[in-house]
Every structure is written in C-alpha cells, then in structure tokens.
Design an enzyme around this catalytic site. Structure first.
Site, PDB file in Angstrom:
ATOM      1  N   SER A 321       0.833  -1.204   0.000  1.00  0.00           N
ATOM      2  CA  SER A 321       0.000   0.000   0.000  1.00  0.00           C
ATOM      3  C   SER A 321       0.864   1.249   0.000  1.00  0.00           C
ATOM      4  CB  SER A 321      -0.917  -0.023   1.221  1.00  0.00           C
ATOM      5  OG  SER A 321      -1.618   1.196   1.315  1.00  0.00           O
ATOM      6  N   TRP A 324       2.465   1.588  -3.364  1.00  0.00           N
ATOM      7  CA  TRP A 324       1.482   2.012  -4.385  1.00  0.00           C
ATOM      8  C   TRP A 324       1.456   3.529  -4.500  1.00  0.00           C
ATOM      9  CZ3 TRP A 324      -2.818   5.153  -4.093  1.00  0.00           C
ATOM     10  CH2 TRP A 324      -3.702   5.110  -5.181  1.00  0.00           C
ATOM     11  N   HIS A 325       1.659   4.199  -3.344  1.00  0.00           N
ATOM     12  CA  HIS A 325       1.581   5.657  -3.343  1.00  0.00           C
ATOM     13  C   HIS A 325       2.739   6.305  -4.072  1.00  0.00           C
ATOM     14  CE1 HIS A 325      -1.463   4.953  -0.233  1.00  0.00           C
ATOM     15  NE2 HIS A 325      -1.917   6.144  -0.560  1.00  0.00           N
ATOM     16  N   GLY A 326       3.839   5.646  -4.118  1.00  0.00           N
ATOM     17  CA  GLY A 326       4.930   6.258  -4.857  1.00  0.00           C
ATOM     18  C   GLY A 326       6.264   5.604  -4.602  1.00  0.00           C
ATOM     19  N   PHE A 479      -0.062  10.072  -7.569  1.00  0.00           N
ATOM     20  CA  PHE A 479       0.015   8.625  -7.405  1.00  0.00           C
ATOM     21  C   PHE A 479      -0.637   7.918  -8.595  1.00  0.00           C
ATOM     22  CE2 PHE A 479       1.677  10.002  -3.680  1.00  0.00           C
ATOM     23  CZ  PHE A 479       0.796  10.505  -2.759  1.00  0.00           C
TER      24      PHE A 479
END
Lengths: 479, 299
Positions: A321, A324-326, A479
């Site tokens: 997670s 996923w954001h960066g 993102f």
C-alpha cells in the site's frame, strides 16, 4: 483538467447536456442508444484525460485493451490462467516501468557506486495510472474468479476503465459495481442528481477552502522549518490537508458520477472519527484498502492462517500500500509504521471492535470516545508526517524538531491560525452528518425551505471561490 | 430533469448575485493600492517629493525624515515598468512636484512589463494601469476589473484606518501592521531581451534601461529632479549585477539627466542590527537611510 478549474466548469455542463439531451432523449429510438451514450462517455473521458497530455491516452487505451482481451480469452474457457497472468504482468509491468523504474535504478546505481543518471529513463508518470491499472486488474481477476462474466461490449468496457469522474484519483471501482451500470440504460433521477450536485459542492469546500488553505503553511514549515510547535501545527494541518484534498476529490468524483446516473463506491467515511487504527483503515481510501484486502490479503490467507503468516500478510499489505503511493522510502516507511500499529489489533482479534459509527444515536461522544479519536488522529498525523516528508532523514529531522518543550508551550498557537476556522467548520459539519454518505446529503431535513437552501449553497460555492487557498493540484494525482 | 435544471438555475442566480455584491463591496474596500491612487489624485498638490519603487522604499525608508510634503508611493515587488506608468499617470496632476526618488533593486535589476496576471491585477484594478497595449492585454484588463474573474484569494487582515497622517500609517503598515490588501503568488517571467555591457555575464535587460531612460526623459521634460538610489541590502546579491547596474547608470547618465548614488555597500549600513532580514532595513536602518539620502541630496 482539474475539478476546481474553469475548464471543468465548462466541460461538465456541456457533457451533462449532451449525455441526457442528445444521447438519451433524442436518440431513444435508436437500437444503439446505449452504445452511443457509452461511446460519448468514452470520448468525453478521453478528452478529459487527454487534457493533461494526449500521449497518456495511448497508455490507458492499451491497458483497457489488454484487460478486455484477457477477459474475452478467459470467456472462451481456454488458457484462463495464462490470460489472467499475462494481463497482470503487462499492467503491473507498465505501472512499474513508469512509476518505479527510475527510483530503483537510481538506488541500485548508488549501491553499486555509479551515477544513477545513466540508467534513468525520465519517464513522465501518467496521471492516474495507479488507479486505472488497479481498476483494470480487478476486472480480470473478477472474471477469472467467475464473479462477473467477461464483457463483449468493448465500448462499455473502455468507458468503465476511463470514466472521467473517477479516472485520475479514484475511487478504484470494481467491475462488479461499475461495469453493469454501463451495460444498462441509465435513467435520470432527480434525487440522485441533486444529491450528486450537493456532494460536488461539499467536495469543493473540502478541497478549496480546507485543503488548499492548509497547504501554504504546511509547505512553508516542511521546506523552511520552524519551532517545535510550528512543526506540530504543520503536521496537524497536513492531516487535514490530505483529507480535505483526497476526500474532497472523491466527493466531487462521486457527485459528478451521480449526475450521470452512475453510482460509485464511497471512498471515505469520516476517518478522523475513528476509535482505533483498524477502524481508520476501514474508513480511509476504502476503495484501495478493500482492493488490497480482496486481491492480495485474502488470497494470501488473510487472518485465517497461523500468526506468523498473519504478521507476514499484514506487513505485505501495508508495504505494498505504501509502495502504491509512490517510489520513495518514505512511503514504505509509512506503510511499515501503519503495519506496526495495525498488527497488535489483528493479533489480539480486536481489529473489528468498532464497526459502527461513533456515538451513534448521540449528539456528543463520551470522554473515552473523544480520547480514542484524539489518539487515533495523532497516530494518523504521525504517519502523515512520514508520508509528506521528502526522505527518511528529513522525517527524522522533523520529529526531532517536535521533541522540544516549546512544542507543548506553543501548542496554543494553532488556534491563532485562521486555517482552523474552515477545519472546525468541516469537522463540525462532518460530525453531525457522520452517518450520511456526505455532509450535505440530509440538508433537506435541517433546512426545509428551498429558497434558504439555494442561498446556503450559493454562499458555500462563492465561499469556496473567494476563500480558497492558493492553487494546489490534488495530492493524489501524483500517485 | 426540469426540476433539477430549475434548482441549478436558481442556485446559479443566487451565486451570481452574491458574486456581484461581493465584487462591488470588495472593489470599494480600501487597499494599499487604492489608498495610494486616492492620495496621489486627491492630494496631488501637496506632494513635492514622490517616492516610488518597491519594498526598499515601502518598508525600508522613513519618508517623514524628508518632511511633510513627501508621499511614499512605493509598493512591494513592483517592477520598474510600473514606476514609469505611475509617474506618467499621476505626476501631471502634481503641480508642486519637484523631486522623484526611486530605489533600484541591486539584487535583481529587472523590469516589466510583467506578464503575470496576478502581478498586474492591483495596478489594473485600483490604478487603471494596464500592461501593454495588445488586444489580448486590453481584454485581460477588462477581466481584471473583476476580482472574482481572476479567482484571486483574499486574505483579509485589518482595515486601513482613516487617519490624518497617511504616510505614517502606510509606513507602519509596511512594517507588519497589515492593512486590508490583496495578495497572491504570481510567477513572473524574465524577458530574455537584454543588452550587454562590456560582456558582463549579468547584462541589464534592455527593458530595464528603457524604463530608466523613460523616467529620466519624463522628469527632465517636466522639470522634476530624478534621483535613483541603490539602497543598502544584505550581501546576498551577485556582484556581477551591481557591476551591470553601475555601468548601466553611468552610460545612461552621459545622455540623460538624473542623479544616483550607491548605498549597497556603504559602511554606515553594514551592521546586521539595521536589517529586518537579508534584503531590507528595519525601522532603525530605514530612518538612518532616509537621513543619509536627505543629507546627500540636500532635500
């Protein structure tokens, strides 16, 4: 184009008019009325997305095509697993290339002691790639599991992937929810449309008045530093900034979809009124957390396996997670931090202790609930500092700055910042509407006079424009 | 659908009405720009010494030292181009105007006309000064007449007081007692057009030297004494720019009538205690600087 831009203010009514008056009323007798309407949605969505950069359209079209074809292949009954995994590898591969390649290439080069520049591709990250990729993957996986039949309607499918309200920052829709809505006729419903318009208005308030006003102070402190209390205040403001920004966007997206007779999933449910971290994660970015739960956590065994595997699964989920954001170690650190907070609850079986709304049927929370919400809020705020920082050293530096007596003695200064006014308004309104999907949903019950409601909405809209903060792009677009 | 469109229409009409009312109310509210416009129009004949320029005079110069007939018409972050426009617009009514003093920014000698809308806005809105004369810019002026149209955020702090000692209040305001004003973050764009003096890597922009010439010419034709001062500032600027400015002013002074003096490295202003931050003098430094200018130019 951004939701809070003049271009969108022109785009939306034009699309709305054409959608309902041309492609619904005037073409009712056509056998292909639904197809034409979906095609129009697709074209409008591509115009919306292409406004950033028309080159992005090639990628989204390719992603859509891969997922569509994988579904068609799976429908034949042959090579189902191959089709699924091919689609997953292609889509994750594209996402990885655009989002993570440069970061990991640089890190690897640094470990090897060479300059990372030679290995970087300097690819521009397409807006919303993380969102629509996951949306495309959810379709393939659901078709494979038999939750939804593969569609032969390519127009409806492309429209599902690229539907403009939720294309660039979610909610990440499931095919089981959204795709069928493109496969049946939409009827204009007054109540839904009005609800949608109100939700858009509330979203604009959250984004333009709350989030954008907090951003100025947050950027200043994160860039230039300040006293301990300044750091504390900036951390609190960023907590509200990211919420106002992201939840505001989601409200606008969901509200916009309602104008077109499409129902998107709720993405936020007043997360800062959570009593523990587990409840927070059931209320924050719901579409992403449920995606990870359904497509990664549960297939790994979820919490129905031994304790060691539960720990493993929890860390995998939160680290993925974060990633996923960066592409930055801070996002991984943020994920790790939340995994550490979540783990004790799940190991003790207390992760589902609070599934109802806080202070249900009561006006005010109890002292205990207030304490729980405050603690959860502060824990989330600490996480957001890690999330916002540019690197691990600056994160450490930030927290060190807060470990000062001045932080406690200067904490009152937060009330001298005028940004607290819109924050307080937002919190109050959300508190009294915490059981609703959005804060203006039940406004009819509070203000029964139609004309007074018009005046209130006009005041809110004009306030959003006159008291908005300096222009800020939506945080989650990166993102 | 009809009911929905009716609701939207009524809400829109209410929004429009509110916007118009707010536009009119905000337009009438005094800002530091409207204040200066008002004073330079209504009390034009009282002004014998006019201060223009940017924050170096708005914040870091005490106008009272020069007497009662001085007016500080400077504004923060003002490009030299606007000084030219303001002088041309208001000086014609100042029948007793004898001296104009303008600080030149040694740290960043650049001039407009600014292309940034946010920077143009207060001048267009409150002083009626547009940026250039192209049709696009005229239409931009029209749009700039409306606060709302530019979607500029308003930060309201304190109202400007009605007072007799106008300069005092504006000076005190500039030290941090904020009047009602508009502010925004504009992003300026530097013009690449420039002339080089002696191959200096920091050439003065041609627009800048044009502005200096225009000021000098206007003052000479109207029998006004023009003084440029390069104010004391922290040593954060690049010496190449100072060099360009010195050379530029020297060259111009051969063909134009004006006086100038460089105080950027004057020993009297070296002490850190005279500065509020790296570029600007504090109120003590401002008083000393004003006294120095008064002495040096016999004002």
């Amino acid at each position: 184009m951004l939701f809070n831009s003049l271009e969108f203010a022109i785009f939306l009514p034009v699309v709305f008019f054409l959608y309902w008056f041309v492609f619904d009323k005037w073409i009712t007798k056509s056998k292909n009325q639904l197809m034409l309407q979906n095609a129009f949605v697709l074209v409008a969505s591509y115009v919306f997305y292409g406004w950033w950069n028309w080159k992005f359209l090639v990628l989204i079209a390719f992603t859509s095509l891969c997922s569509y074809l994988s579904g068609r292949q799976m429908a034949t009954g042959r090579w189902r697993k191959t089709a699924l995994w091919t689609n997953i590898i292609i889509n994750i591969g594209i996402l990885g290339l655009f989002k993570y390649y440069d970061f990991f290439a640089t890190e690897l080069a640094e470990i090897m002691g060479v300059s990372g520049d030679k290995f970087m591709l300097h690819l521009v990250l397409p807006v919303g790639i993380s969102f629509y990729t996951f949306q495309a993957l959810s379709y393939s996986i659901d078709v494979y599991k038999g939750k939804i039949p593969a569609t032969h309607d390519i127009i409806a499918f492309f429209a599902y992937i690229s539907f403009f309200p939720q294309l660039v920052a979610g909610p990440i829709e499931r095919a089981t929810n959204l795709l069928p809505q493109f496969q049946r006729k939409r009827e204009f419903d007054y109540d839904t449309a009005v609800d949608g318009a109100r939700q858009i208005l509330w979203g604009l308030f959250m984004k333009m008045v709350v989030a954008d006003n907090c951003a100025g102070y947050v950027d200043k402190i994160f860039l230039d530093g300040g006293s301990g209390s300044d750091h504390f205040i900036a951390a609190v403001f960023f907590t509200f900034q990211i919420y106002g920004d992201f939840a505001g966007y989601s409200n606008i997206a969901i509200g916009t979809a309602k104008l077109f007779g499409i129902r998107l999933m709720q993405n936020f449910r007043t997360p800062y009124f959570s009593r523990d971290i587990a409840e927070f994660w059931r209320r924050w970015h719901i579409s992403l957390t449920t995606w990870f739960r359904d497509y990664i956590y549960i297939p790994l065994g979820g919490s129905r396996v031994g304790k060691v595997k539960v720990i493993r699964n929890t860390f995998i989920i939160f680290l993925v997670s974060g990633l996923w954001h960066g592409a930055n170690w801070t996002f991984l650190a943020w994920g790790f931090y939340h995994a550490c907070l979540f783990l004790p609850l799940i190991l003790l079986g207390k992760n589902r202790k609070y599934t109802d709304t806080v202070a249900v049927n009561r006006w005010l929370p109890t002292i205990k609930e207030l304490g729980q919400m405050t603690v959860t809020f502060m824990l989330a705020a600490i996480g957001w500092v890690i999330f916002r920082a540019t690197g691990i050293p600056s994160t450490v530096g930030y927290f060190k700055s807060m470990l000062d007596l001045e932080t406690l003695t200067g904490i009152y200064k937060i009330f001298t910042h005028w940004e607290m006014l819109p924050i307080a308004i937002m919190l109050l309104v959300e508190w009294f509407n915490r059981k609703s999907e959005h804060s203006l949903q039940k406004i009819d019950l509070i203000i029964r006079n139609r004309w007074l409601r018009y005046i209130l909405f006009a005041i809110m809209f004009v306030a959003a424009i006159f008291f908005r903060g300096n222009y800020q792009e939506f945080i989650y677009f990166q993102f | 659908m009809k009911r929905f469109l009716r609701d939207i229409l009524f809400t829109f009409l209410f929004c429009l009405s509110l916007i118009v009312v707010l536009e009119i109310a905000i337009g009438k509210t005094q800002t530091s720009y409207s204040y200066k416009d008002w004073y330079m129009t209504e009390h034009a004949d009282k002004i014998k010494i006019l201060l223009l320029g940017s924050s170096f005079f708005e914040n870091s110069f005490d106008p009272h030292i020069l007497g009662d007939s001085v007016f500080d018409g400077a504004s923060t972050a003002r490009e030299l181009w606007y000084d030219v426009q303001i002088l041309k617009k208001y000086a014609s009514k100042m029948h007793n105007l004898r001296t104009v003093i303008i600080p030149l920014n040694a740290a960043n000698p650049s001039a407009g006309p600014p292309v940034d809308k946010a920077a143009r806005f207060p001048y267009a809105r409150y002083m009626g000064i547009t940026c250039g004369k192209t049709p696009l810019q005229y239409s931009a002026l029209f749009s700039e007449r409306f606060t709302f149209r530019d979607l500029i955020p308003i930060k309201i702090s304190k109202r400007v007081k009605d007072c007799k000692n106008y300069n005092q209040d504006l000076y005190m305001d500039s030290l941090g007692y904020s009047p009602l004003y508009f502010y925004w973050d504009g992003k300026g764009k530097n013009e690449a057009d420039s002339v080089t003096f002696f191959g200096n890597p920091y050439p003065l922009q041609k627009k800048y030297t044009d502005c200096l010439s225009e000021l000098a010419k206007y003052c000479y034709e109207n029998n006004i004494r023009l003084i440029f001062v390069i104010p004391p500032c922290g040593d954060t600027f690049e010496s190449g720019k100072i060099c360009s400015l010195k050379l530029g002013l020297y060259e111009l002074s051969k063909t134009h009538h004006f006086e100038y003096e460089f105080y950027h490295d004057a020993p009297a202003f070296r002490a850190d205690s005279l500065y509020s931050e790296v570029l600007h003098l504090n109120h003590i430094g401002a008083t000393l600087f004003a006294r120095r200018v008064k002495e040096d130019f016999n004002l």
